[in-house]
Design a protein around this motif. Sequence first.
Motif, PDB file in Angstrom:
ATOM      1  N   ALA A 197       0.831  -1.211   0.000  1.00  0.00           N
ATOM      2  CA  ALA A 197       0.000   0.000   0.000  1.00  0.00           C
ATOM      3  C   ALA A 197       0.861   1.254   0.000  1.00  0.00           C
ATOM      4  CB  ALA A 197      -0.933  -0.007   1.205  1.00  0.00           C
ATOM      5  N   THR A 211       1.035   3.846  -3.132  1.00  0.00           N
ATOM      6  CA  THR A 211       0.543   5.195  -2.861  1.00  0.00           C
ATOM      7  C   THR A 211       1.565   6.220  -3.328  1.00  0.00           C
ATOM      8  OG1 THR A 211      -0.835   4.470  -1.032  1.00  0.00           O
ATOM      9  CG2 THR A 211      -0.188   6.787  -1.045  1.00  0.00           C
ATOM     10  N   LEU A 227       1.164   8.342  -6.779  1.00  0.00           N
ATOM     11  CA  LEU A 227       1.099   9.807  -6.708  1.00  0.00           C
ATOM     12  C   LEU A 227       2.081  10.433  -7.691  1.00  0.00           C
ATOM     13  CD1 LEU A 227      -0.139  12.266  -5.314  1.00  0.00           C
ATOM     14  CD2 LEU A 227       1.703  12.159  -3.646  1.00  0.00           C
ATOM     15  N   THR A 265       0.355   0.811  -9.846  1.00  0.00           N
ATOM     16  CA  THR A 265       0.881   2.149 -10.137  1.00  0.00           C
ATOM     17  C   THR A 265       0.207   2.719 -11.387  1.00  0.00           C
ATOM     18  OG1 THR A 265       3.000   1.618  -9.131  1.00  0.00           O
ATOM     19  CG2 THR A 265       2.960   3.476 -10.650  1.00  0.00           C
ATOM     20  N   VAL A 287      -3.543   3.408 -10.422  1.00  0.00           N
ATOM     21  CA  VAL A 287      -3.722   4.493  -9.449  1.00  0.00           C
ATOM     22  C   VAL A 287      -3.300   5.827 -10.068  1.00  0.00           C
ATOM     23  CG1 VAL A 287      -2.934   5.371  -7.223  1.00  0.00           C
ATOM     24  CG2 VAL A 287      -3.474   2.945  -7.486  1.00  0.00           C
ATOM     25  N   ASN A 333      -5.438   9.188  -9.946  1.00  0.00           N
ATOM     26  CA  ASN A 333      -4.899  10.398  -9.331  1.00  0.00           C
ATOM     27  C   ASN A 333      -4.828  11.549 -10.330  1.00  0.00           C
ATOM     28  OD1 ASN A 333      -4.640   9.319  -6.811  1.00  0.00           O
ATOM     29  ND2 ASN A 333      -2.450   8.868  -6.985  1.00  0.00           N
ATOM     30  N   LEU A 386      -7.186  12.432  -3.040  1.00  0.00           N
ATOM     31  CA  LEU A 386      -5.988  11.589  -2.947  1.00  0.00           C
ATOM     32  C   LEU A 386      -6.050  10.705  -1.699  1.00  0.00           C
ATOM     33  CD1 LEU A 386      -3.320  14.241  -4.039  1.00  0.00           C
ATOM     34  CD2 LEU A 386      -4.208  12.343  -5.390  1.00  0.00           C
ATOM     35  N   THR A 387      -6.662  11.224  -0.642  1.00  0.00           N
ATOM     36  CA  THR A 387      -6.840  10.422   0.576  1.00  0.00           C
ATOM     37  C   THR A 387      -7.735   9.222   0.277  1.00  0.00           C
ATOM     38  OG1 THR A 387      -6.688  12.424   1.893  1.00  0.00           O
ATOM     39  CG2 THR A 387      -7.576  10.471   2.983  1.00  0.00           C
ATOM     40  N   GLN A 441      -8.118   7.794  -2.492  1.00  0.00           N
ATOM     41  CA  GLN A 441      -7.369   6.860  -3.312  1.00  0.00           C
ATOM     42  C   GLN A 441      -6.421   6.032  -2.448  1.00  0.00           C
ATOM     43  OE1 GLN A 441      -8.057   6.261  -6.565  1.00  0.00           O
ATOM     44  NE2 GLN A 441      -6.702   4.516  -6.188  1.00  0.00           N
ATOM     45  N   THR A 442      -5.800   6.668  -1.440  1.00  0.00           N
ATOM     46  CA  THR A 442      -4.891   5.948  -0.544  1.00  0.00           C
ATOM     47  C   THR A 442      -5.646   4.861   0.218  1.00  0.00           C
ATOM     48  OG1 THR A 442      -3.601   7.959  -0.315  1.00  0.00           O
ATOM     49  CG2 THR A 442      -3.227   6.254   1.332  1.00  0.00           C
ATOM     50  N   ASN A 447      -6.265   2.119  -2.095  1.00  0.00           N
ATOM     51  CA  ASN A 447      -5.040   1.356  -2.322  1.00  0.00           C
ATOM     52  C   ASN A 447      -4.886   0.272  -1.267  1.00  0.00           C
ATOM     53  OD1 ASN A 447      -4.496   3.099  -4.379  1.00  0.00           O
ATOM     54  ND2 ASN A 447      -2.912   4.247  -3.300  1.00  0.00           N
ATOM     55  N   ILE A 472      -4.982   6.360   8.233  1.00  0.00           N
ATOM     56  CA  ILE A 472      -4.843   7.179   7.013  1.00  0.00           C
ATOM     57  C   ILE A 472      -5.701   8.432   7.126  1.00  0.00           C
ATOM     58  CG2 ILE A 472      -5.237   7.268   4.517  1.00  0.00           C
ATOM     59  CD1 ILE A 472      -4.734   4.243   4.445  1.00  0.00           C
TER      60      ILE A 472
END
Lengths: 245, 224
Positions: B29, B33, B37, B99, B102, B106, B152-153, B155-156, B159, B206
């Motif tokens: 993760a 992440t 990003l 990657t 994501v 992102n 983005l949070t 998405q984390t 992930n 998170i």
Amino acid sequence: MALLEVRNLVKEYDGKTVLAGVDLDLEEGQVKVVMGPSGCGKSTLLRCLNRLIDPTSGQVIFRGEDVTRPDTDVRALRQRIGFVFQHFALYRHLTALENVTLGLRKLRHMPAREANEKAMHELRRMNMHEHADKYPAQLSGGQKQRVAIARALAMDPAVLFFDEPTSALDPLMSREIVAVINQLYLDNVTMLCVTHDLFLAKYISDRVLFLDEGRVRAEGGADQMFSDHDDPRIRAFFGHGPQDR
Amino acid sequence: MSGWLSFLHDALDYWPQILAGLGNTVLLAVIITVTGLIGGVFVFYLTLSPNRLYRRVTEGYISFFIGTPLIVLLFLMYYGLPQWGLRLSPLTVSVIGFTMNVAAYNARYLMTAYNGLDHGELEAARAQGFSGLQVFRFVTLPQVLRMSIPGLTNQTILNLKDSSIVFLIQYTEFFAQMQDLAARNFQYFKTYLVAGIVYLLLVSIIVIAARQLERRFVMPGTRA
């Protein structure tokens, strides 16, 4: 010597002519105001001069150098022209001080301390030093515009361009900015100012240009332009209709 | 009650494997992440390119990865590529697959934030003499990243949760180990309940971290 000579500048968008051959001269230390109805090409003119917009044809000679040539260093040119916008355009994620130092640090590669000192000097000149640590959202319109002027001055530009600097301000803030620009005028800063604001134009300018349909329709002293001009379109713009005669 | 005691006993016995699985989950993760990003910023930068071909290709990339299930890509690489003589480890396949996926998501978050920028500021930066890349670095990106923190949070969090699918390509992460445990003690309900609670705890970490980040980087006056 002329700082800026514009010769037969033409800008067309999709076959629509915005500038239809503009000629303009700006001497070192001179202040000129460009006025005219909305859509007459005033803002486009300013943006063609620093190549934010590429003119279709014509010449812009900046201190003897034709800057419309394709090999012109556009970024170097822009660094010599301070640009002040109608809507201030401060970087909102940066404080007032950081707004002024960004260009000094990243374009002039000045050490942080030196950049801060220089920026504080410019902010003090604009009477904004006490607000150096505030963010744009925490400032009034007039204060924002003063920071924007400090940001432009910090780069020691050869000339300042103003694009309707008072149009987004209420009358009180507008007068505050007029006073600031007038001080620059007294300090002999070379300026080219696009505006609708008669008050600003009267205060600061040696010469007024009247731009209409992409052409300079008339140029003259402020008094001469605003009082009873021979050209009926100019009379109408400045509020002297036929009934005034 | 005695059911829970025996469950705890089994879980303790199996503790090293569970912990190793948890470590693998967190490892994957964290990697995706960070790489997601960086990839997202890169893809976003390309979407702003003045070159039309670059923009088209980038748009195609984003649409492709948002439009295809990640598991297909993972299977393709893990089970498909060996037929062409290319064998990659489960971690490598997971990192590459996630990657690319994501980064596409992102980039979309960043593009949405970009549309909300004051483009007058970007013009001002160009008028000051900044290059395209400098405008991106000093004005566009700092603002867009700040505005995208909530997206983005999310998405984390995704992930972390989605990393549980990689047990299907033999990556022994937390969920794989919990399945093993359940298969040993037949305590399916308790085992998967605990697994769910562990994911929830990790997600909470998170969320708390993101709150701190948001508080620190919020631009004054950008929210009502």
